[in-house]
Design a protein around this motif. Structure first.
Motif, PDB file in Angstrom:
ATOM      1  N   VAL A 179       0.852  -1.194   0.000  1.00  0.00           N
ATOM      2  CA  VAL A 179       0.000   0.000   0.000  1.00  0.00           C
ATOM      3  C   VAL A 179       0.883   1.238   0.000  1.00  0.00           C
ATOM      4  N   SER A 180       0.586   2.164  -0.895  1.00  0.00           N
ATOM      5  CA  SER A 180       1.187   3.495  -0.846  1.00  0.00           C
ATOM      6  C   SER A 180       0.081   4.481  -0.503  1.00  0.00           C
ATOM      7  N   PHE A 181       0.208   5.104   0.665  1.00  0.00           N
ATOM      8  CA  PHE A 181      -0.857   5.931   1.239  1.00  0.00           C
ATOM      9  C   PHE A 181      -0.384   7.365   1.402  1.00  0.00           C
ATOM     10  N   GLN A 182      -1.267   8.306   1.065  1.00  0.00           N
ATOM     11  CA  GLN A 182      -0.991   9.728   1.295  1.00  0.00           C
ATOM     12  C   GLN A 182      -2.003  10.258   2.303  1.00  0.00           C
ATOM     13  N   ALA A 183      -1.501  10.804   3.400  1.00  0.00           N
ATOM     14  CA  ALA A 183      -2.359  11.287   4.477  1.00  0.00           C
ATOM     15  C   ALA A 183      -3.105  12.547   4.048  1.00  0.00           C
ATOM     16  N   PRO A 184      -4.210  12.856   4.710  1.00  0.00           N
ATOM     17  CA  PRO A 184      -4.901  14.121   4.420  1.00  0.00           C
ATOM     18  C   PRO A 184      -4.029  15.311   4.790  1.00  0.00           C
ATOM     19  N   ARG A 185      -4.254  16.428   4.137  1.00  0.00           N
ATOM     20  CA  ARG A 185      -3.487  17.646   4.381  1.00  0.00           C
ATOM     21  C   ARG A 185      -4.345  18.652   5.152  1.00  0.00           C
ATOM     22  N   PHE A 186      -3.671  19.421   6.023  1.00  0.00           N
ATOM     23  CA  PHE A 186      -4.366  20.413   6.849  1.00  0.00           C
ATOM     24  C   PHE A 186      -3.594  21.723   6.806  1.00  0.00           C
ATOM     25  N   ASN A 187      -4.328  22.843   6.934  1.00  0.00           N
ATOM     26  CA  ASN A 187      -3.662  24.141   6.994  1.00  0.00           C
ATOM     27  C   ASN A 187      -3.289  24.482   8.437  1.00  0.00           C
ATOM     28  N   ALA A 188      -2.729  25.653   8.629  1.00  0.00           N
ATOM     29  CA  ALA A 188      -2.254  26.040   9.960  1.00  0.00           C
ATOM     30  C   ALA A 188      -3.397  26.145  10.974  1.00  0.00           C
ATOM     31  N   GLN A 189      -4.625  26.319  10.486  1.00  0.00           N
ATOM     32  CA  GLN A 189      -5.773  26.409  11.384  1.00  0.00           C
ATOM     33  C   GLN A 189      -6.400  25.039  11.661  1.00  0.00           C
ATOM     34  N   GLY A 190      -5.780  23.984  11.119  1.00  0.00           N
ATOM     35  CA  GLY A 190      -6.287  22.639  11.339  1.00  0.00           C
ATOM     36  C   GLY A 190      -7.418  22.235  10.417  1.00  0.00           C
ATOM     37  N   GLN A 191      -7.716  23.057   9.416  1.00  0.00           N
ATOM     38  CA  GLN A 191      -8.770  22.721   8.465  1.00  0.00           C
ATOM     39  C   GLN A 191      -8.212  21.813   7.370  1.00  0.00           C
ATOM     40  N   LYS A 192      -8.977  20.788   6.997  1.00  0.00           N
ATOM     41  CA  LYS A 192      -8.513  19.871   5.954  1.00  0.00           C
ATOM     42  C   LYS A 192      -8.530  20.557   4.603  1.00  0.00           C
ATOM     43  N   THR A 193      -7.415  20.505   3.926  1.00  0.00           N
ATOM     44  CA  THR A 193      -7.291  21.124   2.611  1.00  0.00           C
ATOM     45  C   THR A 193      -7.212  20.094   1.480  1.00  0.00           C
ATOM     46  N   GLU A 194      -6.964  18.841   1.830  1.00  0.00           N
ATOM     47  CA  GLU A 194      -6.848  17.810   0.812  1.00  0.00           C
ATOM     48  C   GLU A 194      -7.189  16.465   1.449  1.00  0.00           C
ATOM     49  N   ASN A 195      -7.987  15.664   0.740  1.00  0.00           N
ATOM     50  CA  ASN A 195      -8.362  14.347   1.241  1.00  0.00           C
ATOM     51  C   ASN A 195      -7.191  13.376   1.209  1.00  0.00           C
ATOM     52  N   ALA A 196      -7.291  12.358   2.040  1.00  0.00           N
ATOM     53  CA  ALA A 196      -6.324  11.262   1.990  1.00  0.00           C
ATOM     54  C   ALA A 196      -6.478  10.505   0.676  1.00  0.00           C
ATOM     55  N   ARG A 197      -5.428   9.779   0.300  1.00  0.00           N
ATOM     56  CA  ARG A 197      -5.476   9.029  -0.958  1.00  0.00           C
ATOM     57  C   ARG A 197      -4.774   7.683  -0.795  1.00  0.00           C
ATOM     58  N   MET A 198      -5.307   6.678  -1.436  1.00  0.00           N
ATOM     59  CA  MET A 198      -4.583   5.446  -1.679  1.00  0.00           C
ATOM     60  C   MET A 198      -3.916   5.625  -3.043  1.00  0.00           C
ATOM     61  N   ILE A 199      -2.630   5.926  -3.023  1.00  0.00           N
ATOM     62  CA  ILE A 199      -1.932   6.180  -4.285  1.00  0.00           C
ATOM     63  C   ILE A 199      -1.857   4.908  -5.115  1.00  0.00           C
ATOM     64  N   ARG A 200      -1.619   3.808  -4.413  1.00  0.00           N
ATOM     65  CA  ARG A 200      -1.481   2.541  -5.127  1.00  0.00           C
ATOM     66  C   ARG A 200      -1.647   1.408  -4.123  1.00  0.00           C
ATOM     67  N   VAL A 201      -2.422   0.397  -4.493  1.00  0.00           N
ATOM     68  CA  VAL A 201      -2.569  -0.811  -3.689  1.00  0.00           C
ATOM     69  C   VAL A 201      -2.318  -2.006  -4.599  1.00  0.00           C
ATOM     70  N   GLU A 202      -1.431  -2.876  -4.139  1.00  0.00           N
ATOM     71  CA  GLU A 202      -1.047  -4.042  -4.926  1.00  0.00           C
ATOM     72  C   GLU A 202      -1.263  -5.292  -4.078  1.00  0.00           C
ATOM     73  N   LEU A 203      -1.992  -6.250  -4.634  1.00  0.00           N
ATOM     74  CA  LEU A 203      -2.284  -7.504  -3.939  1.00  0.00           C
ATOM     75  C   LEU A 203      -1.705  -8.665  -4.732  1.00  0.00           C
ATOM     76  N   ASN A 204      -0.811  -9.406  -4.098  1.00  0.00           N
ATOM     77  CA  ASN A 204      -0.206 -10.579  -4.731  1.00  0.00           C
ATOM     78  C   ASN A 204       0.354 -10.257  -6.119  1.00  0.00           C
ATOM     79  N   GLY A 205       1.003  -9.098  -6.215  1.00  0.00           N
ATOM     80  CA  GLY A 205       1.662  -8.707  -7.457  1.00  0.00           C
ATOM     81  C   GLY A 205       0.759  -8.041  -8.477  1.00  0.00           C
ATOM     82  N   VAL A 206      -0.518  -7.814  -8.149  1.00  0.00           N
ATOM     83  CA  VAL A 206      -1.468  -7.228  -9.089  1.00  0.00           C
ATOM     84  C   VAL A 206      -1.926  -5.869  -8.560  1.00  0.00           C
ATOM     85  N   VAL A 207      -1.860  -4.838  -9.390  1.00  0.00           N
ATOM     86  CA  VAL A 207      -2.341  -3.514  -8.994  1.00  0.00           C
ATOM     87  C   VAL A 207      -3.864  -3.545  -8.994  1.00  0.00           C
ATOM     88  N   ILE A 208      -4.474  -3.280  -7.835  1.00  0.00           N
ATOM     89  CA  ILE A 208      -5.931  -3.324  -7.725  1.00  0.00           C
ATOM     90  C   ILE A 208      -6.543  -1.958  -7.445  1.00  0.00           C
TER      91      ILE A 208
END
Length: 628
Positions: A184-213
């Motif tokens: 799993v390659s995961f990107q956490a959500p992003r927040f500004n200095a006030q703690g407000q979310k500016t970008e959603n989390a993402r699963m950049i890539r998930v691979e199961l048993n050698g297959v990109v799913i």
């Protein structure tokens, strides 16, 4: 059935193991060997509940639901869930959370499901990649293995409470009791200095048993049964423990929390002409030059026969080893950092590593374009300590040629002859093998296999999508096709039948002396082939059929007038162990089940540092199954 699908996603092509673009092959974020999560005890976890323990080995019975058998020791983390399923709220106390807190993360691990079991891996304790016994599933749903589970809102209308689920692209699962591999390659959500979310989390890539799913999946919020209902920049890994028996091992991670290097004081100079090697800049005047803020091929006004030279400073905040990938389609290029040569001229794609100190270091790059049938494009990617690989150029270009991946589906029983390239193993001294008379057979049950006509050998079986024939038919082609699902390979192709003086004699390496003669195949009423050949003066019918519910394949071999001392080689692996009911486990990756041996006893034997499973062919008939 052949379908062509145009894709502009370079990453999709790379995930198939090759690149058809001549531009920079920007590597997808993929877990690398990182920091191991220790499993000698439970100290890596916060207040571990009693249903979790450390063991040495674990096994599952295909016929016993939600049951794992263990041996004492260390190295494997196992969950024994409560006997009566708790409700969603009370079930949270059975989950296991790490002391580790992470943001951006690459995660890699092995796991084993018990029959009919269910679990999950939650990134930051909030976003679940589903783990489940799904080996008999054809079309994955959100609750199946590898899927990103749904979000849940009890206030939504009945039947619409679950939403934002992302089923796996295809079923790449193994059978219960077999080790599966998750990346799993995961990107956490992003927040500004006030703690407000500016970008959603993402699963950049998930691979199961050698297959990109999964690729680039946006996560709008925590999935159902998460440990936390809010979102944060950091959170623990969570392993679900209230649903089913599951085991984990080899858990490794890479955390990306360091600042990226920055290019400053960047200047460019464009030189007109066909430069197949770097010129003497003191003797050559540039056509144009000036300051810039980005690396790009666009600073040249001409499509061909030019050289761009960039100079500037790379500002390094985090010292350590950095890896660079340079793409220069239609010519050549060079990268020098801190007065060290990192990528040398030669080829359209190059990579290199360099250890950099903290601070400002000199940067120099050139791109010479002299092949006229490609578009200009410059790509430079960098990865470093705590820094996930990213493109430092303004964009990764292409060669102006859209490639249509040529995908062969199997909505009905389907046969394709091609070359088939296999990776090397100990049996081939690490060298790859090309099967030149390969027949790949696809089924609507999404269980497929490849057969070697030159040796009467079953080469590989796989679950999921059928074949990618792009390398076979695109442009001039190389004649090969590639499996698109979860592949279980049978080792280096060898004769399936051999005449041996004893059960310990070496298996013959080629067909010399065997009288092997392929006779093609015949089709039954459902277009399923039975392969025919002659060997040791006998006629052989080799029939391979998909098992019910797509759980594997069954092979029936009938030998007319078999020679004495004839043996069949059923499997080869690093480790083969006998189980109950005529079952054998090969490398923790497949089961061999003896269905009919006419009373003959199978033998596990050592062979050139590996093990083989062989059985005498006494009556001229042998039937066994491969479950995977």
């Amino acid at each position: 059935m052949i379908k062509q699908t145009i894709t502009s996603r370079l990453g999709w092509l790379i995930s198939l193991g090759y690149t058809l673009s001549t531009s920079l092959a920007l590597a997808q974020p993929a877990p690398t060997p990182g920091t191991p999560l220790p499993l000698n005890d439970l100290s890596a976890f916060a207040s571990p509940p009693s249903n979790w323990r450390i063991v040495n080995a674990v096994r599952a019975d295909l016929n016993k639901a939600n049951t794992l058998t263990t041996d004492k020791g260390t190295g494997v983390l196992v969950n024994t869930p409560p006997s009566s399923p708790p409700n969603e709220q009370s079930g949270r106390k059975y989950n296991l959370l790490t002391n580790l807190q992470h943001g951006d993360l690459d995660l890699e691990l092995d796991y084993m499901m018990a029959a009919k079991s269910n679990s999950g891996v939650y990134l930051q304790g909030r976003y679940e990649v589903q783990l489940a016994d799904s080996w008999d599933v054809r079309a994955p749903r959100s609750a199946d293995n590898g899927s990103i589970y749904e979000r849940w809102d009890p206030k939504r209308p009945e039947g619409q409470n679950g939403y934002d689920a992302h089923p796996a692209r295809q079923n790449a699962s193994r059978a219960p009791g077999l080790w599966q591999h998750l990346k799993v390659s995961f990107q956490a959500p992003r927040f500004n200095a006030q703690g407000q979310k500016t970008e959603n989390a993402r699963m950049i890539r998930v691979e199961l048993n050698g297959v990109v799913i999964h690729e680039d999946i946006e996560l709008t919020g925590p999935t159902r049964s998460a440990a936390f209902d809010d979102e944060k920049a950091l959170g623990p890994l969570m392993l679900q423990g209230d649903h089913g028996a599951v085991a984990f091992r080899n858990i490794r991670y890479v955390i990306y929390d360091k600042p990226r290097p920055e290019l400053v004081n960047l200047k460019y100079a464009v030189y007109k002409g066909k430069y197949e090697k770097e010129p003497d800049y003191t003797k050559t005047a540039p056509e144009s030059e000036g300051p810039t803020t980005v690396l790009s091929a666009d600073v040249s006004r001409t499509p061909n026969e030019f050289l761009i030279r960039y100079t500037g400073t790379l500002r390094v905040v985090e010292p350590g080893e950095y890896r660079f990938s340079l793409g220069v389609p239609g010519g050549g290029g060079m990268l020098k950092i801190n007065n060290q040569s990192v990528v040398t001229p030669g080829g359209w794609n190059g990579t290199g590593k360099v250890t950099l100190p903290k601070g400002d270091v000199p940067f120099e790059l050139f791109y010479s374009k002299f092949v006229d049938w490609t578009k200009p494009a410059l790509g430079l990617a960098v990865a470093g300590p705590g820094i996930r690989e990213y493109a430092i150029t303004n964009a990764v270009g292409d060669n102006g040629e859209e490639v249509d991946p040529i995908i062969v589906d199997a909505p009905t029983n389907t046969i394709l002859r091609s070359f088939m390239d296999l990776p090397g193993d100990k049996g081939t001294e690490g060298k790859g093998v090309r099967v030149v008379h390969a027949v790949s057979v696809g089924s609507p049950q999404q269980i497929h296999y490849t057969y070697d006509l030159d040796k009467g050998a079953l080469v590989q079986v796989w679950r999921g999508s059928f074949l990618d024939a792009t390398p076979m038919w695109h442009d001039r082609g190389d004649g090969s096709s590639r499996p698109m699902g979860m592949v279980q390979r049978m080792g280096a192709p060898m004769l399936f039948l051999a005449k041996l003086p004893s059960a310990q004699a070496n298996w013959i390496a080629d067909t010399t002396g065997s009288g092997y003669r392929p006779k093609g195949y015949v089709l039954d009423e459902s277009d399923r082939p039975t392969f025919r050949y002659q060997s040791y003066g006998a006629s052989v019918d080799d029939k391979i059929r998909v098992l019910d519910e797509g759980k594997g394949v069954q092979r029936e071999v009938v030998v007319t007038n078999p020679a004495g001392d004839l043996y069949a080689r059923l499997a080869s692996g690093t480790s083969i162990s006998a189980m109950d009911n005529g079952m054998y486990l090969v490398d923790g990756q497949e089961y061999i089940r003896l269905d009919d041996t006419a009373g003959a006893k199978a033998t596990i034997r050592d062979a050139n540092g590996r093990q083989e499973l062989i059985v005498p062919v006494k009556s001229g008939k042998l039937m066994y199954s491969i479950l995977f």
